[in-house]
Design a protein around this motif. Structure first.
Motif: not given
Length: 412
Positions: A219-225, A242-251, A264-267, A193-199
């Motif tokens: 764990i829910v992993v949200v890729d935020e490239a 608020d959520y220990a079961n969440l991992c957000v990826m950025q770059t 790459g980054i994990a938060i 999110s935003p999606g690749n290739p959906t945008g």
């Protein structure tokens, strides 16, 4: 069982149905991380790591050719910092995160993806869930790690959802829940999110629905490239506290323009970050990469980054307008919500009556091989029949794309 390297916490875990010790593989929980030389001492006469005390072997001639390149003043003969806290501090400040214990650095997001699978998902026994069409490395990493893949496609029909919970490429939350109910071995859910290739971005309402779902213990992993190309209120980082079961990826590869340095980054909350830190290679981030990343996160560089984002968004709007002028040649309307630095356009038959995957492939090859314009054919992805994905280029590059595309469409 306490997580090695993490002080015990008396705070309640949210959501209450999540227990990280039930998610992490037992062999990872008991892992004794490799202790590297720089874990103990970083200053003094360093004779503890079997480094080459005589320095790097780049010749004086090469040094002269490089001129005053700042890379030359680095201690390249020394192993890098294993933690890179100064970089993490700047990322935490940029993203509104509480501290460095909530930030992990990887060799691109791909290392984060691979590590998450290795620490959470038992090979040959457990699975991940993905939502096609989506980033291809999730499935590749799963196969490398002998991990099963459950596919729950996004909504593949209708119009772009404008970031809402309905519409084309929206997340089918109820279907994901059904998949989890049917297969308790699913340990990770990957959302792009935003999606690749959906945008198209996935609204936080949909992400929270999965985080709060009591039957999902993973764990829910949200890729935020591509998150910087849309409004920051869409970022799932705001949910991490608020959520220990969440991992957000950025770059730093996209909006920062630093694809070559592979950072790459994990938060996430400290327990998961500590597990990733315990498991990673000791010196995964090189000194040159760290030097450039720290520079890119300075106030002046962030201002430059934001200026370039604004230029990209203006160019995206102009490119979409220009592409729309080619509709009479069988170029369809853009699909997806355009929340990234690319657009996705379907090719129609010459009479405009239907999607034409064969024509799309021909246009793709003709652009690359005869016209020097390389885009990406995505027509084999679910919901993306006959589509070309076009990255937003410079103003000059975008003009060439439109001109060459018109020529090719007339020929084919």
């Amino acid at each position: 069982m306490p997580i090695l390297g993490l002080p015990p916490s008396q705070l309640p875990v949210k959501p209450s149905h999540f227990d990280i010790e039930q998610v992490i593989r037992p062999n990872i929980l008991t892992l004794q991380p490799y202790r590297c030389a720089r874990d103990d001492y970083k200053e003094g006469i360093l004779l503890d790591a079997n480094e080459n005390a005589l320095g790097h072997s780049i010749s004086a001639q090469e040094n002269d050719a490089l001129g005053e390149d700042p890379m030359l003043v680095m201690d390249l003969h020394r192993y890098p910092d294993p933690s890179h806290d100064p970089i993490k501090e700047r990322i935490a400040a940029l993203r509104g995160v509480e501290g460095v214990d909530r930030v992990f650095l990887g060799v691109g997001s791909d290392e984060v993806i691979d590590l998450l699978m290795r620490v959470c998902v038992a090979p040959g026994k457990e699975k991940i869930l993905i939502t096609p069409p989506t980033y291809g490395m999730y499935a590749v990493c799963a196969q490398v790690n002998d991990v099963g893949v459950v596919k729950c496609p996004l909504e593949l029909t209708g119009q772009a959802g404008e970031g809402g919970v309905k519409g084309r490429f929206s997340l089918k939350v109820d279907e994901v829940k059904k998949a989890v109910d049917a297969d308790p071995s699913i340990k990770l859910i990957f959302l792009c999110s935003p999606g690749n290739p959906t945008g198209t971005k996935i609204p936080l309402e949909s992400v929270k629905a999965l985080l709060d779902y009591e039957k999902f213990k993973g764990i829910v992993v949200v890729d935020e490239a591509y998150i910087d190309y849309t409004d920051q209120a869409s970022s799932a980082v705001s949910l991490v506290k608020d959520y220990a079961n969440l991992c957000v990826m950025q770059t730093l590869s996209k909006s920062f323009g630093l694809a070559a340095i592979r950072l790459g980054i994990a938060i996430a909350q400290p327990p998961l970050i500590q597990i990733l830190t315990n498991t990673k290679a000791p010196y995964n981030i090189s000194t040159p990469t760290a030097h450039l990343a720290l520079s890119a996160l300075s106030p002046a560089s962030l201002a430059t980054m934001r200026s370039k984002i604004a230029t990209t968004l203006t160019s995206r709007a102009a490119l979409l307008k220009s592409l729309a002028s080619l509709a009479h040649l069988g170029l369809g309307s853009c699909i997806g919500s355009n929340d990234a630095n690319f657009v996705m356009i379907p090719l129609l038959s010459k009479d405009g009556a239907r999607l034409d995957n064969v024509r799309s492939q021909k246009v793709y090859k003709a652009l690359a091989e005869d016209n020097g314009v390389v885009v990406r054919f995505r027509g084999n992805e679910p919901g993306c029949e006959a589509c070309l994905r076009i990255t937003i280029g410079s103003e000059e590059e975008n003009a060439v794309v439109v001109r060459k595309l018109e020529v090719v469409l007339r020929e084919l």
